[in-house]
Design a protein around this motif. Structure first.
Motif, PDB file in Angstrom:
ATOM      1  N   ALA A   1     -40.836  -8.583  38.556  1.00 56.15           N
ATOM      2  CA  ALA A   1     -40.014  -9.622  37.935  1.00 56.15           C
ATOM      3  C   ALA A   1     -38.594  -9.662  38.473  1.00 56.15           C
ATOM      4  CB  ALA A   1     -39.996  -9.425  36.415  1.00 56.15           C
ATOM      5  N   GLY A   2     -38.373  -9.171  39.675  1.00 56.51           N
ATOM      6  CA  GLY A   2     -37.118  -9.382  40.373  1.00 56.51           C
ATOM      7  C   GLY A   2     -35.871  -8.871  39.701  1.00 56.51           C
ATOM      8  N   MET A   3     -35.964  -7.772  38.947  1.00 55.51           N
ATOM      9  CA  MET A   3     -34.840  -7.324  38.134  1.00 55.51           C
ATOM     10  C   MET A   3     -33.550  -7.143  38.947  1.00 55.51           C
ATOM     11  SD  MET A   3     -34.690  -4.095  35.521  1.00 55.51           S
ATOM     12  CE  MET A   3     -34.508  -2.820  36.776  1.00 55.51           C
ATOM     13  N   LYS A   4     -33.638  -6.652  40.167  1.00 58.86           N
ATOM     14  CA  LYS A   4     -32.439  -6.420  40.968  1.00 58.86           C
ATOM     15  C   LYS A   4     -31.781  -7.720  41.423  1.00 58.86           C
ATOM     16  CE  LYS A   4     -33.654  -1.798  42.574  1.00 58.86           C
ATOM     17  NZ  LYS A   4     -33.860  -0.887  43.739  1.00 58.86           N
ATOM     18  N   ASP A   5     -32.504  -8.821  41.287  1.00 53.14           N
ATOM     19  CA  ASP A   5     -31.957 -10.122  41.688  1.00 53.14           C
ATOM     20  C   ASP A   5     -31.392 -10.910  40.517  1.00 53.14           C
ATOM     21  OD1 ASP A   5     -32.684  -9.688  44.351  1.00 53.14           O
ATOM     22  OD2 ASP A   5     -34.688 -10.496  44.023  1.00 53.14           O
ATOM     23  N   TRP A   6     -31.553 -10.424  39.302  1.00 54.85           N
ATOM     24  CA  TRP A   6     -31.116 -11.207  38.146  1.00 54.85           C
ATOM     25  C   TRP A   6     -29.637 -11.563  38.225  1.00 54.85           C
ATOM     26  CZ3 TRP A   6     -33.600  -7.999  33.560  1.00 54.85           C
ATOM     27  CH2 TRP A   6     -34.988  -8.115  33.643  1.00 54.85           C
ATOM     28  N   SER A   7     -28.811 -10.582  38.546  1.00 55.00           N
ATOM     29  CA  SER A   7     -27.360 -10.793  38.498  1.00 55.00           C
ATOM     30  C   SER A   7     -26.864 -11.737  39.588  1.00 55.00           C
ATOM     31  CB  SER A   7     -26.631  -9.454  38.597  1.00 55.00           C
ATOM     32  OG  SER A   7     -26.950  -8.796  39.808  1.00 55.00           O
ATOM     33  N   SER A   8     -27.742 -12.109  40.522  1.00 55.14           N
ATOM     34  CA  SER A   8     -27.331 -13.037  41.583  1.00 55.14           C
ATOM     35  C   SER A   8     -27.431 -14.493  41.143  1.00 55.14           C
ATOM     36  CB  SER A   8     -28.192 -12.828  42.836  1.00 55.14           C
ATOM     37  OG  SER A   8     -29.548 -13.200  42.590  1.00 55.14           O
ATOM     38  N   LEU A   9     -28.071 -14.747  40.003  1.00 56.16           N
ATOM     39  CA  LEU A   9     -28.207 -16.121  39.524  1.00 56.16           C
ATOM     40  C   LEU A   9     -27.018 -16.502  38.654  1.00 56.16           C
ATOM     41  CD1 LEU A   9     -31.992 -16.417  38.585  1.00 56.16           C
ATOM     42  CD2 LEU A   9     -30.860 -17.057  40.719  1.00 56.16           C
ATOM     43  N   PRO A  10     -26.570 -17.742  38.727  1.00 57.95           N
ATOM     44  CA  PRO A  10     -25.431 -18.193  37.917  1.00 57.95           C
ATOM     45  C   PRO A  10     -25.691 -17.987  36.429  1.00 57.95           C
ATOM     46  CG  PRO A  10     -25.981 -19.830  39.580  1.00 57.95           C
ATOM     47  CD  PRO A  10     -27.077 -18.813  39.615  1.00 57.95           C
TER      48      PRO A  10
ATOM     49  N   ILE B   1     -47.156 -11.758  33.042  1.00 59.26           N
ATOM     50  CA  ILE B   1     -46.224 -12.423  32.123  1.00 59.26           C
ATOM     51  C   ILE B   1     -44.785 -12.242  32.578  1.00 59.26           C
ATOM     52  CG2 ILE B   1     -45.274 -12.335  29.788  1.00 59.26           C
ATOM     53  CD1 ILE B   1     -48.086 -11.932  28.755  1.00 59.26           C
ATOM     54  N   TYR B   2     -44.429 -11.038  32.997  1.00 59.07           N
ATOM     55  CA  TYR B   2     -43.061 -10.815  33.440  1.00 59.07           C
ATOM     56  C   TYR B   2     -42.744 -11.684  34.662  1.00 59.07           C
ATOM     57  CZ  TYR B   2     -42.467  -6.664  30.443  1.00 59.07           C
ATOM     58  OH  TYR B   2     -42.346  -5.800  29.371  1.00 59.07           O
ATOM     59  N   ARG B   3     -43.693 -11.778  35.586  1.00 63.25           N
ATOM     60  CA  ARG B   3     -43.473 -12.638  36.751  1.00 63.25           C
ATOM     61  C   ARG B   3     -43.359 -14.102  36.318  1.00 63.25           C
ATOM     62  NH1 ARG B   3     -45.692 -12.801  42.922  1.00 63.25           N
ATOM     63  NH2 ARG B   3     -45.339 -15.024  43.253  1.00 63.25           N
ATOM     64  N   ASN B   4     -44.164 -14.507  35.362  1.00 64.50           N
ATOM     65  CA  ASN B   4     -44.139 -15.868  34.839  1.00 64.50           C
ATOM     66  C   ASN B   4     -42.754 -16.217  34.296  1.00 64.50           C
ATOM     67  OD1 ASN B   4     -46.496 -17.657  32.643  1.00 64.50           O
ATOM     68  ND2 ASN B   4     -44.658 -18.358  33.637  1.00 64.50           N
ATOM     69  N   VAL B   5     -42.190 -15.318  33.494  1.00 63.22           N
ATOM     70  CA  VAL B   5     -40.898 -15.604  32.876  1.00 63.22           C
ATOM     71  C   VAL B   5     -39.772 -15.528  33.907  1.00 63.22           C
ATOM     72  CG1 VAL B   5     -39.318 -14.979  31.006  1.00 63.22           C
ATOM     73  CG2 VAL B   5     -41.772 -14.764  30.663  1.00 63.22           C
ATOM     74  N   TRP B   6     -39.894 -14.658  34.891  1.00 62.90           N
ATOM     75  CA  TRP B   6     -38.906 -14.616  35.968  1.00 62.90           C
ATOM     76  C   TRP B   6     -38.921 -15.936  36.745  1.00 62.90           C
ATOM     77  CZ3 TRP B   6     -34.639 -13.809  38.020  1.00 62.90           C
ATOM     78  CH2 TRP B   6     -34.410 -13.647  39.386  1.00 62.90           C
ATOM     79  N   ALA B   7     -40.090 -16.519  36.927  1.00 68.07           N
ATOM     80  CA  ALA B   7     -40.157 -17.831  37.570  1.00 68.07           C
ATOM     81  C   ALA B   7     -39.436 -18.883  36.732  1.00 68.07           C
ATOM     82  CB  ALA B   7     -41.614 -18.232  37.799  1.00 68.07           C
ATOM     83  N   LEU B   8     -39.574 -18.802  35.410  1.00 71.97           N
ATOM     84  CA  LEU B   8     -38.860 -19.739  34.532  1.00 71.97           C
ATOM     85  C   LEU B   8     -37.352 -19.561  34.652  1.00 71.97           C
ATOM     86  CD1 LEU B   8     -41.011 -19.669  31.270  1.00 71.97           C
ATOM     87  CD2 LEU B   8     -40.604 -21.652  32.745  1.00 71.97           C
ATOM     88  N   ASP B   9     -36.906 -18.324  34.704  1.00 71.74           N
ATOM     89  CA  ASP B   9     -35.471 -18.090  34.867  1.00 71.74           C
ATOM     90  C   ASP B   9     -34.962 -18.686  36.174  1.00 71.74           C
ATOM     91  OD1 ASP B   9     -34.662 -16.816  32.534  1.00 71.74           O
ATOM     92  OD2 ASP B   9     -35.252 -14.832  33.228  1.00 71.74           O
ATOM     93  N   ARG B  10     -35.712 -18.520  37.255  1.00 72.83           N
ATOM     94  CA  ARG B  10     -35.305 -19.093  38.534  1.00 72.83           C
ATOM     95  C   ARG B  10     -35.343 -20.617  38.485  1.00 72.83           C
ATOM     96  NH1 ARG B  10     -39.288 -15.879  40.391  1.00 72.83           N
ATOM     97  NH2 ARG B  10     -40.205 -17.527  41.687  1.00 72.83           N
ATOM     98  N   ALA B  11     -36.340 -21.165  37.800  1.00 69.65           N
ATOM     99  CA  ALA B  11     -36.451 -22.622  37.686  1.00 69.65           C
ATOM    100  C   ALA B  11     -35.241 -23.221  36.977  1.00 69.65           C
ATOM    101  CB  ALA B  11     -37.734 -22.998  36.954  1.00 69.65           C
ATOM    102  N   HIS B  12     -34.645 -22.470  36.060  1.00 69.27           N
ATOM    103  CA  HIS B  12     -33.496 -22.971  35.316  1.00 69.27           C
ATOM    104  C   HIS B  12     -32.161 -22.635  35.976  1.00 69.27           C
ATOM    105  CE1 HIS B  12     -36.257 -22.837  31.588  1.00 69.27           C
ATOM    106  NE2 HIS B  12     -36.120 -24.076  31.988  1.00 69.27           N
ATOM    107  N   ARG B  13     -32.131 -21.546  36.756  1.00 71.78           N
ATOM    108  CA  ARG B  13     -30.829 -21.021  37.181  1.00 71.78           C
ATOM    109  C   ARG B  13     -30.579 -21.035  38.684  1.00 71.78           C
ATOM    110  NH1 ARG B  13     -27.016 -19.495  33.073  1.00 71.78           N
ATOM    111  NH2 ARG B  13     -28.225 -19.208  31.157  1.00 71.78           N
ATOM    112  N   HIS B  14     -31.602 -21.137  39.505  1.00 73.05           N
ATOM    113  CA  HIS B  14     -31.394 -21.017  40.941  1.00 73.05           C
ATOM    114  C   HIS B  14     -30.495 -22.141  41.440  1.00 73.05           C
ATOM    115  CE1 HIS B  14     -32.172 -20.081  45.142  1.00 73.05           C
ATOM    116  NE2 HIS B  14     -32.819 -18.992  44.740  1.00 73.05           N
ATOM    117  N   THR B  15     -29.661 -21.827  42.409  1.00 76.21           N
ATOM    118  CA  THR B  15     -28.705 -22.821  42.910  1.00 76.21           C
ATOM    119  C   THR B  15     -29.333 -23.834  43.859  1.00 76.21           C
ATOM    120  OG1 THR B  15     -28.089 -21.278  44.681  1.00 76.21           O
ATOM    121  CG2 THR B  15     -26.740 -21.267  42.681  1.00 76.21           C
ATOM    122  N   ASP B  16     -30.500 -23.515  44.419  1.00 77.10           N
ATOM    123  CA  ASP B  16     -31.162 -24.403  45.371  1.00 77.10           C
ATOM    124  C   ASP B  16     -32.233 -25.229  44.661  1.00 77.10           C
ATOM    125  OD1 ASP B  16     -33.640 -24.711  47.459  1.00 77.10           O
ATOM    126  OD2 ASP B  16     -31.699 -24.898  48.475  1.00 77.10           O
ATOM    127  N   ALA B  17     -32.172 -26.551  44.819  1.00 70.83           N
ATOM    128  CA  ALA B  17     -33.101 -27.442  44.118  1.00 70.83           C
ATOM    129  C   ALA B  17     -34.548 -27.200  44.533  1.00 70.83           C
ATOM    130  CB  ALA B  17     -32.718 -28.901  44.366  1.00 70.83           C
TER     131      ALA B  17
END
Length: 597
Positions: A19-28, A363-379
């Motif tokens: 679930a990309g935990m080390k990448d969380w803090s890189s999202l706005p 499930i953890y990967r699923n929710v990480w995808a949701l976080d990226r869908a809402h927060r990633h800077t690239d459309a």
């Protein structure tokens, strides 16, 4: 009864690898979600779940929620537990800071929710439904509705409930009969009855905010004519505090197989002709708006399967290490040993462990995808992440809740006759788990969603991307045994063949696709779960080689992945045959022939 211990090492590892935990803090907005903060949150949540929430599980099962003259009374132990949950700010983790939330990743919040749910599944449903109502109001409500209701709901002081089902309208929501009539002041008068309303009435929050589906007088038939309304238990005073009681009542509670402490209410709206509601979103758009709440809840319900399976597993391991029965097979000594030494008991325990860890990773990967869908800077990345999240949601819900039932059933089996009596506590896990495959769209509906809508979305781009990812990763899994590599490759190719077959069916083959939907979802969940466990095993192997981490835990991760891939995945791979088999053997029998003479 065995105490629950939050599996912090396992949860942290799954968050990091799957679930990309080390990448969380890189999202706005997630800049504060560094490893130290995440670790501290998980540690404190584990203490809450293990020490405060878990001890109430058996109490809630035995006492249950009680109905008394329209009021619902929860067990005394629930009040200090809920107070600790609210005062600790646990309901605010991922909510909008402008509304009183902490703005942390949903992926962290879902891990905390897992521990709370393992502690007491019946209680956890209160926050699950509230979180879904928050999502719906935040997405579709007016600024005034958001400012008026959400801060108190986010804090946990008020709760939320979802009101869809009626006696004549279950999965076919379009058949509902509840009515709404607009008043001169812009409010609506609501009339009707709803059934199976989870935490629709209770004594833990000072107000309950109902989201109710109802039909306007001139509305079109079916789902196109449904609107959503916000109906508070207490109407608000000018200062926003609860005031006069609204005309909404709980008229009875259902007597259920499990989750006895979760009040499942029959709610009556407008018995005295004065139930006031406020429309959320546009007229006749209620079904679309409700899906915001339902999709959130579907992942949460999937998590219930993981949580109950984890607790059943811990209970079973403790029993198997304590219960003495028969000599070890093949041993020279005929002295009796604890049953964890017997191969079949180990097979059941490893099945519980492996499937639970696979479902958790999905499930953890699923929710990480949701976080990226809402927060990633690239459309483009947001779009890809949303497509992946949409694809995984029915799998998260259905595969994981099936695992919950299967694991809790194995727990009863491991306990033998002791498991079939209430004294040991595992019967409760089995009873509680059984509702999850029914909640929020039955697992058959989830399978139809996957094989119908999600398979066809964007020309199949999202499942093709996931399969490509898995195929590309195969050569990198150098720590797998030769047999594991063979079985994982076979599983991925079977999933690809199944997807291509169903994708080619089109509308003309819709009945064949519907017949294949459930085995297809099981195949999909099993292959993705195997892949994520293989990914975890590879990281574990590298850390072992480098002398990092806990050797016992890391070795167990490798063994668990090998067991899943070599012992469980082949039976899922074999589902390709019934997936391709079509609907003829299901549909050719005459209806009268189902009945026994």
């Amino acid at each position: 009864m065995t105490d629950y211990r939050a599996p912090l090492e396992e949860i942290g590892f799954a968050l990091e690898v799957s679930a990309g935990m080390k990448d969380w803090s890189s999202l706005p907005g997630f800049e504060e979600a560094g490893e130290d903060l995440v670790s501290a949150v998980l540690e404190e949540a584990g203490k809450l779940a293990s020490s405060v929430i878990a001890p109430t599980n058996r109490i809630g099962d035995e006492i249950g929620a009680k109905w008394q003259d329209g009021d619902v009374i929860t067990p005394d132990a629930f009040k200090p537990m809920h107070q600790a949950y609210v005062e600790g700010g646990w309901s605010t983790l991922s909510a909008d800071p402008e509304l009183g939330g902490q703005g942390l990743p949903n992926t962290l919040s879902i891990a905390v929710t897992e521990m709370v749910t393992s502690g007491n599944m019946a209680y956890s449903l209160l926050s699950l439904l509230t979180a879904g109502a928050i999502e719906a109001i935040n997405a579709h409500g007016t600024d005034e509705q958001r400012e008026t209701y959400l801060p108190k709901m986010i804090s946990g002081e008020w709760s939320g409930a979802m009101n869809l089902t009626e006696p004549a309208a279950g999965s076919d929501v379009g058949a509902l009969r509840s009515k709404a009539e607009k008043q001169a002041d812009g409010s609506y008068l609501i009339t009707g009855q709803k059934i199976f309303i989870t935490w629709g009435e209770h004594d833990l929050a000072e107000n309950v905010i109902h989201l109710v589906l109802a039909r306007l007088p001139d509305a079109p038939a079916g789902t196109k004519g449904i609107s959503m309304f916000l109906v508070p238990k207490f109407l608000l005073n000018a200062d926003g505090t609860p005031g006069k009681r609204n005309d909404v009542r709980c008229v009875s509670l259902e007597h259920k197989l499990g989750i006895h402490a979760s009040p499942t209410c029959v709610m009556s709206f407008g018995d005295e002709g004065n139930c006031v509601g406020y429309i959320v979103g546009e007229e006749n758009q209620g079904m679309r708006n409700m899906f915001t709440m339902m999709n959130h809840a579907r992942i949460g319900v999937g998590l219930e399967g993981v949580a109950i399976a984890e607790r059943a597993y811990q209970h079973s391991v403790a029993f198997a290490r304590d219960r003495v029965q028969s000599a070890a097979i093949g041993a020279k000594s005929r002295d009796s040993v604890t049953i964890i030494h017997h191969p079949d008991v180990r097979r059941m325990l490893l099945t519980m462990r492996a499937t639970t860890e696979a479902a958790r990773a999905i499930i953890y990967r699923n929710v990480w995808a949701l976080d990226r869908a809402h927060r990633h800077t690239d459309a483009d990345e947001r779009a890809k992440a949303k497509g992946e999240a949409d694809l995984l949601t029915p799998i998260s819900k259905a595969y994981s809740t099936d695992i919950g039932v299967e694991a809790s059933s194995l727990a009863v089996q491991i306990h033998g006759g002791m498991g079939f009596v209430e004294e040991t506590g595992v019967a409760q896990y089995y009873r509680d788990s059984r509702i999850a495959p029914i909640y929020e769209g039955t697992n058959g509906i989830q399978a139809l969603d996957l094989a119908g809508r999600k398979l066809m979305a964007d020309g199949g781009a999202h499942w093709r991307a996931l399969i490509t990812e898995m195929k590309d990763a195969l050569p990198k899994f150098t720590s797998l045994t030769e047999q594991s590599a063979i079985e994982l490759k076979a599983g991925i190719h079977a999933l690809e063949a199944a997807a291509e077959h169903l994708f080619a069916n089109g509308f003309d083959g819709i009945v064949d696709t519907a017949a294949a939907a459930t085995p297809y979802l099981r195949l999909f969940g099993s292959v993705v779960g195997a892949y994520l466990l293989a990914e975890q095993a590879e990281v574990a192997a590298a850390r072992l080689q480098g002398g990092e981490g806990n050797p016992s835990f890391l070795k167990a991760k490798r063994t668990t992945a090998q067991f899943f891939i070599e012992q469980l995945l082949p039976s899922a791979t074999a589902l390709l045959a019934p997936i391709k088999g079509g609907a003829s053997c299901l549909m050719e029998m005459e209806e009268e022939s189902f009945a026994r003479n």
